[in-house]
Design an enzyme around this catalytic site. Structure first.
Site, PDB file in Angstrom:
ATOM      1  CG  HIS A 108      -0.790 -18.082  20.755  1.00 25.30           C
ATOM      2  ND1 HIS A 108      -0.649 -17.693  22.074  1.00 25.30           N
ATOM      3  CD2 HIS A 108      -0.253 -19.332  20.673  1.00 25.30           C
ATOM      4  CE1 HIS A 108      -0.059 -18.659  22.757  1.00 25.30           C
ATOM      5  NE2 HIS A 108       0.197 -19.660  21.927  1.00 25.30           N
ATOM      6  CD  GLU A 110      -4.405 -13.336  21.342  1.00 25.73           C
ATOM      7  OE1 GLU A 110      -4.748 -13.241  22.524  1.00 25.73           O
ATOM      8  OE2 GLU A 110      -4.070 -14.431  20.809  1.00 25.73           O
ATOM      9  CB  CYS A 172      -0.973 -12.638  22.254  1.00 25.23           C
ATOM     10  SG  CYS A 172      -0.877 -14.236  21.421  1.00 25.23           S
TER      11      CYS A 172
END
Length: 243
Positions: A108, A110, A172
């Site tokens: 992801h 993040e 995240c």
């Protein structure tokens, strides 16, 4: 003899080995988040901004996070998510969703931004006991009033902010907590994200339930005494480094 964590040259001096490990680590991290690091072509800066090479103002940081998200979509790398990490008004980490590119479900925006920022803030290898000043593992005291049972922890990304074009998923958000980032700025809400088919909201709801009521089957306390052996090893380690 060198171990798998040492440099390949058995006769190299320790300083050279540390430097080589640091270079190799940063190369690995740079490869892992490649294309989310370099600034965009045509990203114009004012003369004042050009002195630092950075966009000016918080809105510009969100614009850059969104640019990364759009690039990920257009190139088929992953979902419409981008993030930047800022320290002292400077972007030190960029990330974008790369799930479709890598086939790795945790790639992801993040997470990759945190990896990028961490690599940039560590000027040397972090192997062995090299945890001193100049790395994110430098120890700092807990904040006044903190319920933290440990008096000191590693600095991590303390002093940084993260800008994300969409609300972070629970994974995240947890990574942000572990990174000790000071402030989260996100644009689109969990409801907005759910509307385009990324339903992170139900995960937040699921985490609030007891283990036995969650959507994924969980068997708690399975072979607990076996698992606790690793905890004992940690507590027995005299030079353990809280993080």
């Amino acid at each position: 003899m060198p171990t798998r964590l040492d440099c390949c040259c058995a006769t190299a001096h320790e300083g050279d080995c540390n430097e080589a490990r640091g270079i190799n680590r940063r190369l690995f991290m740079a490869t892992a988040v490649a294309a989310g690091v370099a600034g965009p072509a045509g990203f114009s800066l004012s003369s004042a901004q050009a002195a630092t090479g950075l966009p000016e103002g918080k809105a510009a940081f969100m614009e850059e996070a969104t640019r990364l998200a759009i690039e990920s979509v257009e190139k088929g790398w992953g979902g419409p998510f981008g993030a930047v990490i800022v320290k002292d008004g400077e972007i030190i980490g960029r990330g974008q969703n790369r799930v479709l590119l890598t086939g790795i479900p945790v790639f992801h925006a993040e997470i990759t931004a945190i990896m990028d920022a961490s690599a940039r803030l560590n000027p040397k290898a972090l192997l062995g006991s090299d945890y001193g000043a100049g790395t994110i593992l430098e120890m700092i005291p807990r904040e006044p009033g903190s319920p933290d049972p440990v008096p000191e922890r590693a600095r991590m990304l303390k002093g940084c902010e993260i800008y994300i074009n969409g609300a972070p998923c629970p994974m995240c958000m947890s990574a942000i907590y572990w990174s000790r980032i000071d402030h989260v700025y996100f644009a689109a809400s969990l409801k907005d994200t759910s509307a385009i088919g990324f339903d992170d909201a139900f995960q937040y709801e699921d985490f609030a339930k007891p283990w036995g009521e969650r959507r994924i089957a969980v068997t708690e306390n399975f072979e607990r005494e076996t698992g606790l052996k690793a905890y004992k090893a940690w507590m027995d380690k005299k030079d353990r480094h809280p993080y």
